[in-house]
Scaffold this motif. Sequence first.
Motif, PDB file in Angstrom:
ATOM      1  N   ASP A   1       0.796  -1.284   0.074  1.00 61.37           N
ATOM      2  CA  ASP A   1      -0.036  -0.133   0.273  1.00 61.37           C
ATOM      3  C   ASP A   1       0.768   1.303  -0.005  1.00 61.37           C
ATOM      4  N   ILE A   2       2.062   1.321   0.758  1.00 56.71           N
ATOM      5  CA  ILE A   2       2.709   2.295   0.882  1.00 56.71           C
ATOM      6  C   ILE A   2       3.480   2.640  -0.210  1.00 56.71           C
ATOM      7  N   ILE A   3       4.064   1.564  -1.268  1.00 54.11           N
ATOM      8  CA  ILE A   3       4.782   1.972  -2.459  1.00 54.11           C
ATOM      9  C   ILE A   3       3.853   2.332  -3.601  1.00 54.11           C
ATOM     10  N   GLY A   4       2.555   2.122  -3.428  1.00 52.62           N
ATOM     11  CA  GLY A   4       1.434   2.255  -4.396  1.00 52.62           C
ATOM     12  C   GLY A   4       0.831   3.391  -4.061  1.00 52.62           C
ATOM     13  N   SER A   5       1.062   3.979  -2.773  1.00 54.43           N
ATOM     14  CA  SER A   5       0.271   5.317  -2.429  1.00 54.43           C
ATOM     15  C   SER A   5       0.768   6.570  -3.103  1.00 54.43           C
ATOM     16  N   ALA A   6       1.986   6.713  -3.439  1.00 54.02           N
ATOM     17  CA  ALA A   6       2.605   7.728  -4.068  1.00 54.02           C
ATOM     18  C   ALA A   6       3.964   7.421  -4.436  1.00 54.02           C
ATOM     19  N   ALA A   7       4.606   8.309  -5.180  1.00 48.85           N
ATOM     20  CA  ALA A   7       6.011   8.092  -5.588  1.00 48.85           C
ATOM     21  C   ALA A   7       6.867   8.758  -4.387  1.00 48.85           C
ATOM     22  N   SER A   8       6.325   9.198  -3.514  1.00 50.24           N
ATOM     23  CA  SER A   8       7.388  10.003  -2.674  1.00 50.24           C
ATOM     24  C   SER A   8       6.781   9.823  -1.137  1.00 50.24           C
ATOM     25  N   VAL A   9       7.509  10.312  -0.192  1.00 49.73           N
ATOM     26  CA  VAL A   9       6.970  10.326   1.297  1.00 49.73           C
ATOM     27  C   VAL A   9       5.885  11.650   1.104  1.00 49.73           C
ATOM     28  N   PRO A  10       4.771  11.163   2.065  1.00 47.93           N
ATOM     29  CA  PRO A  10       3.649  11.981   1.929  1.00 47.93           C
ATOM     30  C   PRO A  10       3.801  13.429   2.253  1.00 47.93           C
ATOM     31  N   ALA A  11       2.991  14.270   1.247  1.00 46.39           N
ATOM     32  CA  ALA A  11       3.235  15.835   1.220  1.00 46.39           C
ATOM     33  C   ALA A  11       3.456  16.580   2.633  1.00 46.39           C
ATOM     34  N   ASN A  12       2.480  15.841   3.672  1.00 48.27           N
ATOM     35  CA  ASN A  12       2.590  16.359   4.938  1.00 48.27           C
ATOM     36  C   ASN A  12       3.554  16.225   5.690  1.00 48.27           C
TER      37      ASN A  12
END
Length: 298
Positions: free
Chosen positions: A200-211
């Motif tokens: 889920d983490i690697i699929g959630s975004a290409a980077s560390v969360p924006a916040n």
Amino acid sequence: MTNVLITGANGQLGSELRALNSKFLVANYRCFFTTSQDLDIADFEKVKKFIESKNIKVIINAAAYTAVDKAEEEKESADRVNHLAVEYLAKISKEHDIRLIHISTDYVFDGKNYRPYVEDDETNPNGVYGATKLAGENAMRAINPKDSIIIRTSWVYSSFGNNFVKTMLRLGKEKDSLGVIFDQVGTPTYAGDLAQVILDIIGSAASVPANSTKNTVQIYNYSNEGVLSWYDFAKEIMKMAKLECKINPIETKEYPTPAARPHYSLLNKAKIKKEFTIEIPYWKESLDTCLRIMGERK
């Protein structure tokens, strides 16, 4: 298609990640599963050559030297896998803009806390295993590969490999009673749950969360929800498997081991739940799932 290197493929987490391979493919990830026989991650040149030849873009480092007691005598072997190999993976990840997800442990703490550990609590490992895992963390943080994370976990078990659950099932069928430690408190982690979270983490975004405000390697805690001792865990295993073996509570001092274990290793998971919007199963639910997969739930 994004190419993913998964080390420690025959371990508990690596095996659970392999079981999710079809989901990785659906999510457009092609996985390369390696063991220590396939790829020595403490050999910098071989690892670099493999990663470049396969055009790896994500590394999930599930490999580790986990023989906690044996590590007290085999310090170099433990350091080679838990520290130097992580340093090499971080250097290669930094050079090639690869996202590195590294799995660490609650053993980086001394277990003397009075509340669940958060990610920035002071580390103070009790033994060689924890010290080498912390050295690996520190090397990775110093090198700082882009968008990379460390996940600390605890009391890992699975339907694969050797673990506490399997040991209790075996002994529960062989013996009328067992003594299990009641003064070490934490939470087990079903490796199948952790594997799904990593996907889920690697699929959630290409980077560390924006916040996430820091442009550094981020650390997250992960285990199942709940609080218990090894005694409580053993009692529930016997109950779910309908084994008649009586579990008796004993103190740590009655079961001496070469390496000291943290007496308190409860992990606060608020950060990972918030930043990746995940729900974590209660430990009994996950134990039930694992026992059903093993055919041991009665």
